[in-house]
Design a protein around this motif. Structure first.
Motif, PDB file in Angstrom:
ATOM      1  N   ALA A 132       5.031  49.237 -46.514  1.00  0.00           N
ATOM      2  CA  ALA A 132       6.423  48.200 -47.448  1.00  0.00           C
ATOM      3  C   ALA A 132       6.257  48.192 -48.577  1.00  0.00           C
ATOM      4  O   ALA A 132       4.652  48.074 -49.214  1.00  0.00           O
ATOM      5  N   LYS A 133       6.985  47.953 -49.955  1.00  0.00           N
ATOM      6  CA  LYS A 133       6.707  47.327 -50.847  1.00  0.00           C
ATOM      7  C   LYS A 133       6.100  46.264 -51.209  1.00  0.00           C
ATOM      8  O   LYS A 133       5.055  45.683 -51.871  1.00  0.00           O
TER       9      LYS A 133
ATOM     10  N   THR B 252       4.320  51.807 -39.075  1.00  0.00           N
ATOM     11  CA  THR B 252       5.561  51.117 -39.021  1.00  0.00           C
ATOM     12  C   THR B 252       5.788  50.324 -39.996  1.00  0.00           C
ATOM     13  O   THR B 252       5.910  49.569 -40.750  1.00  0.00           O
ATOM     14  N   LEU B 253       7.302  50.416 -39.782  1.00  0.00           N
ATOM     15  CA  LEU B 253       8.187  49.232 -40.911  1.00  0.00           C
ATOM     16  C   LEU B 253       8.853  48.573 -40.634  1.00  0.00           C
ATOM     17  O   LEU B 253       9.580  48.613 -40.125  1.00  0.00           O
ATOM     18  N   MET B 254       8.771  47.147 -41.359  1.00  0.00           N
ATOM     19  CA  MET B 254       9.951  46.273 -40.298  1.00  0.00           C
ATOM     20  C   MET B 254      11.632  46.482 -41.726  1.00  0.00           C
ATOM     21  O   MET B 254      11.022  46.474 -42.913  1.00  0.00           O
ATOM     22  N   ILE B 273      12.600  48.133 -36.368  1.00  0.00           N
ATOM     23  CA  ILE B 273      11.455  48.475 -36.612  1.00  0.00           C
ATOM     24  C   ILE B 273      10.966  50.239 -36.259  1.00  0.00           C
ATOM     25  O   ILE B 273      12.298  50.875 -35.328  1.00  0.00           O
ATOM     26  N   VAL B 274      10.839  50.690 -37.394  1.00  0.00           N
ATOM     27  CA  VAL B 274      10.746  52.077 -37.171  1.00  0.00           C
ATOM     28  C   VAL B 274       9.209  52.390 -37.407  1.00  0.00           C
ATOM     29  O   VAL B 274       8.609  52.023 -38.245  1.00  0.00           O
ATOM     30  N   ILE B 313       9.728  57.583 -35.345  1.00  0.00           N
ATOM     31  CA  ILE B 313      10.408  56.755 -33.329  1.00  0.00           C
ATOM     32  C   ILE B 313      11.041  55.422 -33.672  1.00  0.00           C
ATOM     33  O   ILE B 313       9.826  54.442 -34.065  1.00  0.00           O
ATOM     34  N   GLU B 314      11.875  54.417 -33.070  1.00  0.00           N
ATOM     35  CA  GLU B 314      11.881  54.121 -32.799  1.00  0.00           C
ATOM     36  C   GLU B 314      11.491  52.672 -32.153  1.00  0.00           C
ATOM     37  O   GLU B 314      12.011  52.049 -30.714  1.00  0.00           O
ATOM     38  N   SER B 315       9.785  52.974 -32.473  1.00  0.00           N
ATOM     39  CA  SER B 315       8.923  52.098 -31.862  1.00  0.00           C
ATOM     40  C   SER B 315       7.666  51.769 -32.683  1.00  0.00           C
ATOM     41  O   SER B 315       8.165  51.780 -33.651  1.00  0.00           O
ATOM     42  N   ALA B 316       7.001  50.233 -31.884  1.00  0.00           N
ATOM     43  CA  ALA B 316       5.994  50.267 -32.651  1.00  0.00           C
ATOM     44  C   ALA B 316       4.680  50.369 -31.751  1.00  0.00           C
ATOM     45  O   ALA B 316       3.406  50.099 -32.293  1.00  0.00           O
ATOM     46  N   GLN B 317       5.223  50.815 -30.568  1.00  0.00           N
ATOM     47  CA  GLN B 317       3.812  51.538 -30.457  1.00  0.00           C
ATOM     48  C   GLN B 317       2.652  52.227 -30.781  1.00  0.00           C
ATOM     49  O   GLN B 317       2.978  52.840 -31.425  1.00  0.00           O
TER      50      GLN B 317
END
Lengths: 353, 353
Positions: A132-133, B252-254, B273-274, B313-317
C-alpha cells in the motif's frame, strides 16, 4: 507431432508498431514480458527474437525463466520470484548481476541478502499485488536497513483495457507514488530507481498524454504476441498473431456420413471421412465439448468431444492448423487469447519461420 | 510457491476400491494410465505410488514419459509415440525391453524397425483412433513382413460413461476383433497378444458381465486419481480425489469493504481485507472471470478476474487450498476434472503426504 509455429516476420512487424506508436524516439523504453514461457510461445525462442531488435529489458515469472534467458538481456526482472522453490537456481539468480527481484510485500523485503537488486511493487488502485502507498516509508526503511539495491518502483494499471476514468486515476496515483518515492530516495541517499506502470493496452492508451512521459519503461507482453484485450480500440494498429498451432494426423477412418464420432458419439459426420490429430486437452488445448462449433484455420470442423491426447477433424490432411489466431478458441470458451496460449504445455515444440 | 499435494493414503484407498470391484482375484489385470504427467498429478510421483501396490503395467503418452518411468514397471505402452520428435529418446525407447509402441494406422506400422514391440489399436465403434476392423488382415501382413513383435491389440470404448446400448455394442465388436485377431495370429504363427478395451468407467460398468472376462488388462486412469465422469452411477464406490492444490500469499491489502478489486475492478470486497496468492492461469489453472463464484476449499471467495500469475482471495491466510476436489472448478467451467488437472503445468511442485 504437434508444434507451435512462430512467425518471426510478424513478431518484427508487431515490434515496429509498438515502437512507432508508444516510443518512436525511445526504443530503450520498450521492455518485453516473457513470463509464463512467453505466454506459451516459448521463452528462449521469443527471447532470441527480442534480442534481434535489441530489446534490453525483460520481465519473467520465476528464477528458472530468468536464468534461461540471462545471456539475452541487459536486465531481467523476476515478477514472482517465490513461485518456485528457494533452491540452488534461486541462489544463482541472486548472484547474477543483471537479475532483479520483484517485491510485493514488506515481509518479502526482510528475507533477501544484502545487495539484492529489488523492484518494489506498489498498489496504485488495482488492489492486487504490491504494498500500500501508505507503507512506502516502511519499505524504504527496510531497504536501507537491509542494504538492498532499489532498482525499480512499479505498479500495474488494471484499467488499460477499459474506457472509464479509473485508468487516469491510477496513473495519477502512480505519479504521487513516484514523487513520494523520489523524496524517500533523497532521504535515504539511494540512487533514483526506474519507474514503470503500463503494459500493452495501457501504453497504447497513454500515448500522447502526460502519463506516457512519467514512465522509464513500458512492459509490453501480449502486443508482441499479436493481441490486445480490447481489439476494437486498437484495431487500426494491425497487430498480427505470431503463433499458429499445427497437429499431425494419427489415423483416418472412412465411414458413412452421419456416423457418430467420439465419446458418447456426440458429433455426427457430414462427410464420410474423419481423422484424428495429435493434440488434446492434455496438451493444454481447451477441450471442445458438445454444442461448440470451432473449425481449424483451413475451415475443417473440429468435432466435439475433444480427447485428452487427440482431436477428431473432418479432414484427411496429413497436417492441420488448429488455429493461427487464438481469438477463435478464446471466443468459443468465453476467455482471452492469453489464457488459450499460456495453457499450452511447454513441451510442444516451437518452430520459428 | 504453489504446490500440488498428493495424498498417498487416498491413492491406496482408490486402488483397493478398483481392485475389489473389477479384479479382486486378478490384481495383475490392473494397469495404470500415467499419460499427460499422470493427468497433471506428477508422472514419477504417481509411478512410485503404483509401484508400492505392485502394479506391473503402465500406459503413458510419449517416449519421454516412458523412459522416465521405465524402472518402475514390467511393461510400459506408449499411447502416442509420435507426439514427440523422432530423436535420441525415441531411439532409446525403441531399444528398451519393456516399452511397447501403440500403432493407430497401417502407415505407422511401416516405419518401425524390426523387432519393435507393437500394440495395435483397432476402432470398435468410437470412430476415433485406430485401424478399421476390415483392415486387420493388412495390419497383420505388415507386422509379419516387417518382423514386428505384436504385444497387444486394443480399443477404446467411448461409451463407458453413458447408459445407452452402444457400450455393449462396442464390447461385442471388440470380441469379434479379438476372434479374428486370434485366427490371424495362428495364420502368421504369432504368439497370442494381450487384449484390452476398457478404461475406468467401462471397467466398473462391465464388472460381472461376460465383457470383463474378455480383457487381459484394464487401463485405469481417472479412477486412481479419485474421479469418474458419471459420478452418480458409481457414487457408492467412494473414490477420493488424491490431489489438492495449494498456493502461498504474495501480499495483503487492507481496504474499505466494497472496494473494487483487480482488472476492471469487477469484484467488490465484502470484507476489508484481500490477499493475492501465487497461482494463476499462466500455471494452467482455469481463469475465473466475471460472474463466476468459486471459493477455496476453506470457503474463501476467489475474486474474478483471475490474473496470469496470481488470484485474489478474500483471506489473509499465508496459504490457501485452491481446491481439494477438481469437480468444483470443473463445474464452474462446464468441463470435466480431467481437464482441470491435466492443464496444470508440470513445474508445479508435487508434495506426497
Amino acid at each position: 507431432m504437434p508444434y507451435l509455429q512462430i512467425d518471426s516476420q510478424k513478431f518484427l512487424h508487431n515490434y515496429q508498431i509498438i515502437l512507432n506508436t508508444i516510443a518512436p524516439k525511445n526504443p530503450e523504453k520498450i521492455a518485453i514480458v516473457l513470463k509464463d514461457n512467453a505466454y506459451g510461445h516459448g521463452l528462449k525462442q521469443i527471447a532470441e527474437l527480442a534480442k534481434r531488435v535489441k530489446i534490453q529489458n525483460a520481465f519473467v515469472k520465476n528464477t528458472y525463466e530468468a536464468l534461461e534467458i540471462a545471456p539475452f538481456f541487459s536486465y531481467i526482472a523476476i515478477l514472482y520470484p517465490h513461485s518456485l522453490p528457494y533452491d540452488s537456481l534461486f541462489k544463482e539468480a541472486l548472484q547474477s548481476p543483471n537479475i532483479y527481484f520483484c517485491a510485493h510485500s514488506l515481509e518479502s523485503l526482510k528475507n533477501y541478502p544484502k545487495g539484492t537488486k529489488i523492484e518494489l511493487k506498489v498498489d496504485s488502485g488495482m488492489h492486487r499485488n504490491g504494498i500500500a502507498k501508505n507503507t512506502l516509508n516502511q519499505a524504504f526503511k527496510l531497504i536501507a536497513q537491509n542494504a538492498l539495491e532499489l532498482k525499480g518502483i512499479y505498479t500495474h494499471n488494471g484499467f488499460g483495457d477499459d474506457f472509464g476514468s479509473e485508468f487516469y486515476t491510477q496513473n495519477t496515483e502512480f505519479l504521487a507514488i513516484k514523487e513520494e518515492s523520489l523524496k524517500l530516495c533523497a532521504h535515504y541517499n539511494l540512487p533514483r530507481p526506474r519507474f514503470h506502470s503500463l503494459s500493452s493496452s495501457g501504453a497504447f492508451r497513454a500515448k500522447d498524454t502526460q502519463h506516457d512521459l512519467q514512465d522509464d519503461l513500458f512492459r509490453i507482453g501480449i502486443a508482441f504476441y499479436g493481441y490486445l484485450c480490447q481489439d476494437s480500440a486498437f484495431a487500426t494498429l494491425n497487430l498480427k498473431p505470431i503463433a499458429a498451432l499445427f497437429a499431425q494426423k494419427i489415423s483416418t477412418l472412412m465411414l458413412k456420413s452421419n456416423a457418430r464420432i467420439g465419446y458418447h458419439g456426440v458429433s455426427t459426420l457430414k462427410e464420410n471421412i474423419v481423422s484424428t490429430y495429435d493434440i488434446g486437452y492434455g496438451d493444454g488445448l481447451f477441450r471442445l465439448r458438445e454444442g461448440m462449433q470451432v473449425c481449424s484455420a483451413e475451415g475443417f470442423r473440429i468435432l466435439p468431444r475433444a480427447s485428452m491426447d487427440c482431436i477428431s477433424i473432418e479432414s484427411a490432411q496429413e497436417e492441420v492448423c488448429v488455429f493461427n489466431d487464438a481469438r477463435i478458441f478464446a471466443q468459443a470458451f468465453g476467455t482471452i487469447p492469453y489464457e488459450i496460449l499460456s495453457h499450452l504445455h511447454a513441451y510442444i515444440p516451437k518452430v520459428i519461420i
